[in-house]
Design a protein around this motif. Structure first.
Motif, PDB file in Angstrom:
ATOM      1  N   MET A   1       0.652  -1.439   0.432  1.00 14.21           N
ATOM      2  CA  MET A   1      -0.193   0.316   0.232  1.00 14.21           C
ATOM      3  C   MET A   1       0.879   1.132   0.244  1.00 14.21           C
ATOM      4  SD  MET A   1      -2.748   0.942   2.782  1.00 14.21           S
ATOM      5  CE  MET A   1      -3.609   2.484   2.455  1.00 14.21           C
ATOM      6  N   ALA A   2       0.663   1.862  -0.838  1.00 12.44           N
ATOM      7  CA  ALA A   2       1.288   3.424  -0.543  1.00 12.44           C
ATOM      8  C   ALA A   2       1.279   4.648   0.388  1.00 12.44           C
ATOM      9  CB  ALA A   2       1.407   4.257  -2.294  1.00 12.44           C
ATOM     10  N   LYS A   3       2.468   5.280   0.576  1.00 15.28           N
ATOM     11  CA  LYS A   3       1.563   6.151   1.572  1.00 15.28           C
ATOM     12  C   LYS A   3       2.140   7.356   0.831  1.00 15.28           C
ATOM     13  CE  LYS A   3       2.933   2.390   4.227  1.00 15.28           C
ATOM     14  NZ  LYS A   3       3.909   1.771   6.232  1.00 15.28           N
ATOM     15  N   LEU A   4       1.227   8.175   2.325  1.00 14.05           N
ATOM     16  CA  LEU A   4       1.479   9.891   2.004  1.00 14.05           C
ATOM     17  C   LEU A   4       2.636  10.445   3.543  1.00 14.05           C
ATOM     18  CD1 LEU A   4       1.574  12.905   1.398  1.00 14.05           C
ATOM     19  CD2 LEU A   4      -0.997  13.030   3.188  1.00 14.05           C
ATOM     20  N   HIS A   5       3.958  10.493   2.547  1.00 18.69           N
ATOM     21  CA  HIS A   5       5.179  11.023   3.492  1.00 18.69           C
ATOM     22  C   HIS A   5       4.926  12.395   3.773  1.00 18.69           C
ATOM     23  CE1 HIS A   5       6.368   6.442   3.031  1.00 18.69           C
ATOM     24  NE2 HIS A   5       5.847   7.391   1.900  1.00 18.69           N
ATOM     25  N   PHE A   6       5.444  12.938   5.324  1.00 22.80           N
ATOM     26  CA  PHE A   6       5.675  13.991   5.455  1.00 22.80           C
ATOM     27  C   PHE A   6       7.115  14.521   5.991  1.00 22.80           C
ATOM     28  CE2 PHE A   6       5.273  18.170   7.966  1.00 22.80           C
ATOM     29  CZ  PHE A   6       5.404  18.895   7.068  1.00 22.80           C
ATOM     30  N   TYR A   7       8.123  14.870   5.281  1.00 23.88           N
ATOM     31  CA  TYR A   7       9.396  15.077   5.901  1.00 23.88           C
ATOM     32  C   TYR A   7      10.021  16.091   5.935  1.00 23.88           C
ATOM     33  CZ  TYR A   7      10.719  10.539   3.341  1.00 23.88           C
ATOM     34  OH  TYR A   7      10.846   9.138   3.346  1.00 23.88           O
ATOM     35  N   TYR A   8       9.660  16.683   7.867  1.00 21.91           N
ATOM     36  CA  TYR A   8       9.082  18.039   7.871  1.00 21.91           C
ATOM     37  C   TYR A   8      11.092  18.486   8.511  1.00 21.91           C
ATOM     38  CZ  TYR A   8       8.218  16.350  12.278  1.00 21.91           C
ATOM     39  OH  TYR A   8       8.007  15.524  13.721  1.00 21.91           O
ATOM     40  N   ALA A   9      10.695  19.847   8.761  1.00 21.16           N
ATOM     41  CA  ALA A   9      12.838  20.393   9.888  1.00 21.16           C
ATOM     42  C   ALA A   9      12.491  21.888   9.297  1.00 21.16           C
ATOM     43  CB  ALA A   9      13.682  20.161   9.068  1.00 21.16           C
ATOM     44  N   SER A  10      13.763  22.356  10.425  1.00 19.26           N
ATOM     45  CA  SER A  10      13.573  24.023   9.723  1.00 19.26           C
ATOM     46  C   SER A  10      14.407  24.222   8.674  1.00 19.26           C
ATOM     47  CB  SER A  10      14.103  24.349  11.710  1.00 19.26           C
ATOM     48  OG  SER A  10      15.514  24.104  11.345  1.00 19.26           O
TER      49      SER A  10
END
Length: 195
Positions: free
Chosen positions: A1-10
């Motif tokens: 199953m494909a996923k929605l990824h969120f890579y976050y940072a300053s």
């Protein structure tokens, strides 16, 4: 199953670099990708001609989204013509909540993984609309590490004026790089603003 990824940072954590590396990994294996970045970011394309440019000097062409862009329709249309293995979105903080849901539907309904990269908070420590929606519904959250001048993890983005003085008020969005923003830990962010 494909996923929605969120890579976050300053700022200065290597978000665009990580996106470009992920794109390279797919393409090296013969898989097509679709890259997106915010139309509001007027810094690109620069002399390089690339829409997404990392501070370390690498870049790639990308589609541009604005608040009016129907990402779901654009991605499904492109995928119908030539299969897309992954969608990668830079400057994801500028997505609308509706666009984040469109990207979630892409992952859920088409099986295409969606990798979003962006800031978590603005220069006042408030969530961006796109970041808030991604933090709420993404399948996978990954914090990338930036470093404050003290060596601690930088989690805040301090906006500075032309002479380096902290800016406390203004529009949420003001495009800039190291000339306009400093990545700081919360303590140094507070101290800079005398809070």
């Amino acid at each position: 199953m494909a996923k929605l990824h969120f890579y976050y940072a300053s700022m200065n954590a290597g978000k665009s670099t990580a996106l470009l590396q992920a794109d390279f990994n797919y393409r090296e294996r013969g898989m097509a990708t679709m890259l997106w970045t915010a139309a509001i970011d007027s810094r690109s394309p620069g002399a390089s001609g690339f829409d997404i440019v990392s501070r370390i000097g690498i870049g790639a062409p990308a589609h541009r989204f604005s608040a009016e862009t129907d990402l779901g329709q654009a991605i499904v249309g492109a995928h119908a013509g030539a299969p897309i293995a992954a969608v990668l979105v830079d400057e994801a903080q500028f997505l609308t909540a509706a666009q984040v849901w469109q990207l979630a539907r892409i992952a859920d309904d088409t099986g295409i993984p969606v990798l979003c990269y962006g800031l978590r908070t603005d220069f006042q420590g408030a969530l961006f609309e796109g970041s808030a929606a991604l933090l709420a519904i993404a399948d996978r959250l990954v914090e990338l590490r930036a470093v404050c001048h003290c060596g601690a993890k930088a989690t805040m983005n301090l906006r500075v004026d032309a002479v380096g003085k902290p800016v406390r008020h203004g529009a949420q969005t003001e495009i800039g790089g190291n000339d306009r923003y400093l990545a700081l830990c919360r303590r140094h962010f507070r101290e800079s603003l005398n809070q």
